[in-house]
Motif scaffolding. Structure first.
Motif, PDB file in Angstrom:
ATOM      1  N   VAL A  45       0.862  -1.184   0.000  1.00 41.00           N
ATOM      2  CA  VAL A  45       0.000   0.000   0.000  1.00 41.00           C
ATOM      3  C   VAL A  45       0.900   1.236   0.000  1.00 41.00           C
ATOM      4  CG1 VAL A  45      -1.835   1.235   1.218  1.00 41.00           C
ATOM      5  CG2 VAL A  45      -1.708  -1.267   1.366  1.00 41.00           C
ATOM      6  N   TYR A  46       0.665   2.129  -0.983  1.00 41.56           N
ATOM      7  CA  TYR A  46       1.456   3.354  -1.059  1.00 41.56           C
ATOM      8  C   TYR A  46       0.628   4.429  -1.755  1.00 41.56           C
ATOM      9  CZ  TYR A  46       2.445   1.563  -5.769  1.00 41.56           C
ATOM     10  OH  TYR A  46       2.329   1.063  -7.035  1.00 41.56           O
ATOM     11  N   VAL A  47       1.117   5.653  -1.695  1.00 45.58           N
ATOM     12  CA  VAL A  47       0.430   6.775  -2.334  1.00 45.58           C
ATOM     13  C   VAL A  47       1.115   7.069  -3.660  1.00 45.58           C
ATOM     14  CG1 VAL A  47      -0.186   9.214  -2.140  1.00 45.58           C
ATOM     15  CG2 VAL A  47      -0.290   7.727  -0.121  1.00 45.58           C
ATOM     16  N   LEU A  60      -3.131   9.524  -4.591  1.00 42.38           N
ATOM     17  CA  LEU A  60      -4.187   8.533  -4.394  1.00 42.38           C
ATOM     18  C   LEU A  60      -3.608   7.261  -3.780  1.00 42.38           C
ATOM     19  CD1 LEU A  60      -6.041   8.870  -7.812  1.00 42.38           C
ATOM     20  CD2 LEU A  60      -6.826   9.694  -5.586  1.00 42.38           C
ATOM     21  N   PRO A  61      -4.361   6.612  -2.900  1.00 39.88           N
ATOM     22  CA  PRO A  61      -3.867   5.348  -2.361  1.00 39.88           C
ATOM     23  C   PRO A  61      -3.811   4.284  -3.458  1.00 39.88           C
ATOM     24  CG  PRO A  61      -6.080   5.828  -1.527  1.00 39.88           C
ATOM     25  CD  PRO A  61      -5.659   6.988  -2.368  1.00 39.88           C
ATOM     26  N   VAL A  65       7.148   3.395  -6.308  1.00 43.21           N
ATOM     27  CA  VAL A  65       7.193   3.085  -4.875  1.00 43.21           C
ATOM     28  C   VAL A  65       7.907   4.217  -4.147  1.00 43.21           C
ATOM     29  CG1 VAL A  65       7.990   1.442  -3.145  1.00 43.21           C
ATOM     30  CG2 VAL A  65       7.186   0.619  -5.365  1.00 43.21           C
ATOM     31  N   PRO A  66       7.198   4.879  -3.215  1.00 44.16           N
ATOM     32  CA  PRO A  66       7.803   6.005  -2.508  1.00 44.16           C
ATOM     33  C   PRO A  66       8.772   5.544  -1.425  1.00 44.16           C
ATOM     34  CG  PRO A  66       5.608   5.617  -1.668  1.00 44.16           C
ATOM     35  CD  PRO A  66       5.824   4.643  -2.804  1.00 44.16           C
TER      36      PRO A  66
END
Length: 135
Positions: free
Chosen positions: A31-33, A37-38, A63-64
């Motif tokens: 799960v990332y932004v 947005l998610p 991927v942040p």
């Protein structure tokens, strides 16, 4: 004859139990932004040396620096199970030998440019057991 719904409850588990649940599972969701947005992607994982190694069909560039990994086992009937979320700094695995090792040991859903391996350094680990409430 009418049946009343069974009351349910969530019970927080210890960090040690949450990690035990992570170690005993092999799939979850990254799960990332992305673009405010998610974003949620299916993933496979392995827990090694206090780090979570994840293989997911997400573009590496998307991927942040911080991400979360969520996994659970919830039974529809009788609505019991558990859920764990691990979050912290994430880094894409770029070492060719290390990446080859994880590509052999972690089954992926896709191959190609969106087959990303990353290492998540846990800063928080939270978990809950889902259970029927005592009468």
């Amino acid at each position: 004859m009418s049946t009343l719904p069974v009351p349910l409850r969530m019970v927080e588990v210890s960090g040690a139990e949450a990690l035990w649940l992570v170690e005993g599972s092999s799939s979850g969701r990254l799960v990332y932004v992305q673009r405010d947005l998610p974003t949620v992607r299916p993933a496979r994982h392995v827990w090694e040396y206090g780090r979570l190694v994840v293989r997911t069909p997400a573009p590496a560039a998307a991927v942040p620096a911080t991400a979360a990994y969520h996994l659970d086992e919830i039974r529809a009937v009788p609505a019991t199970g558990w859920t764990v979320t691990v979050s912290g700094p994430a880094e894409v695995i770029t070492d060719l030998d290390e990446a080859a090792h994880y590509r052999r040991t972690l089954t992926g859903w896709t191959h190609g440019p969106h087959d990303t391996l990353l290492r998540l350094h846990p800063k928080t680990v939270t978990g809950f057991r889902l259970a029927r409430a005592e009468a």
